[in-house]
Enzyme design. Structure first.
Site, short mmCIF file in Angstrom:
data_model
loop_
_atom_site.label_atom_id
_atom_site.label_comp_id
_atom_site.label_asym_id
_atom_site.label_seq_id
_atom_site.Cartn_x
_atom_site.Cartn_y
_atom_site.Cartn_z
N ASP A 11 0.77 -1.25 0.00
CA ASP A 11 0.00 0.00 0.00
C ASP A 11 0.80 1.30 0.00
O ASP A 11 0.48 2.23 0.75
CB ASP A 11 -0.98 0.01 1.20
CG ASP A 11 -1.93 -1.17 1.16
OD1 ASP A 11 -1.81 -2.03 0.27
OD2 ASP A 11 -2.81 -1.24 2.05
N LYS A 97 -7.07 -4.92 -2.93
CA LYS A 97 -7.86 -5.43 -1.80
C LYS A 97 -8.73 -4.31 -1.25
O LYS A 97 -8.49 -3.13 -1.54
CB LYS A 97 -6.91 -5.94 -0.69
CG LYS A 97 -6.05 -4.81 -0.15
CD LYS A 97 -5.12 -5.28 0.93
CE LYS A 97 -4.21 -4.17 1.38
NZ LYS A 97 -4.92 -3.03 1.99
N CYS A 141 -2.08 -2.80 7.60
CA CYS A 141 -1.99 -3.75 6.49
C CYS A 141 -0.70 -4.55 6.50
O CYS A 141 -0.69 -5.72 6.12
CB CYS A 141 -2.19 -3.01 5.17
SG CYS A 141 -3.92 -2.48 5.00
#
Ligand code: VGL
Ligand code: ZN
Length: 197
Positions: A11, A97, A141
């Site tokens: 990310d 995601k 994450c």
């Protein structure tokens, strides 16, 4: 690093960097370090994955719809793009995601490739058993991806010089690091990895 290793970059998107809508403090500091890891894995012809948070505009993940976060990484927006200084190679495997409005989906293990192949399936196809994980954010994450990797039987090495956390509560990132190592994750830095290869 042997043939079963892969780099997993979590990310590193505009919204998680300074100037974004959910900036991780010093989030952009991971960029130069991650670029060196990318170079190293490329030189060894090892797979490189980059996950991205990829939310619909309305999701229970956001405050307005019952979640805890300001809007961020909404699909197809500039904030959801990878940071322009992240030097992703052409062969990068992008894992998306967070598309399900009913789930938070912090772990890349819940993500799918651009060809809609689930991340765990990609790892199986490529014969990967060791994940080197860096990116944003340490306490969400990155942590969930590392812990899920360990639960699924992967060896996991946390790139401790290439992660930064949100720290909603001060100390969250340190706690996350301790939890990951207690549950079996290894840690390394670029210098250490380069010396031991
Ligand atoms: C993340 C908060 C909300 C992350 C994603 O990528 O760590 N954090 N959504
Ligand atoms: Zn999110």
């Amino acid at each position: 690093m042997d043939k079963t290793a892969a780099l997993v970059i979590i990310d590193v998107q505009n919204d998680f960097c300074p100037g974004g809508s959910l900036p991780v403090p010093e989030g952009d500091k991971v960029l130069p370090v991650l670029n060196r890891y990318i170079e190293l894995f490329r030189a060894k012809r090892l797979p490189i994955f980059a996950s991205r948070d990829w939310h619909p505009a309305r999701t229970g993940h956001f405050k307005a719809y019952g979640g805890i976060w300001p809007p961020h990484c909404v699909e197809e927006t500039r904030g959801a793009e990878f940071h322009p200084d992240l030097q992703l190679p052409l062969q990068v495997i992008v894992i998306s995601k967070g598309m399900d409005p009913a789930k938070d989906d912090y772990s890349a293990f819940n993500g799918i490739s651009e060809q809609h192949i689930p991340f765990p399936e990609m790892l199986k196809i490529l014969g990967i058993s060791h994940l080197y994980v860096g990116g944003l954010a340490t306490d969400y994450c990155v942590k969930e991806t590392v812990l899920e990797g360990l639960r699924q039987g992967f060896s996991v090495t946390l790139l401790e010089d290439a992660v930064r956390g949100v720290d909603l509560k001060p100390g969250d990132s340190e706690k996350a690091m301790a939890e990951m190592t207690e549950l079996g994750a290894d840690t390394t830095t670029f210098t250490a990895l380069e010396q031991h290869r």
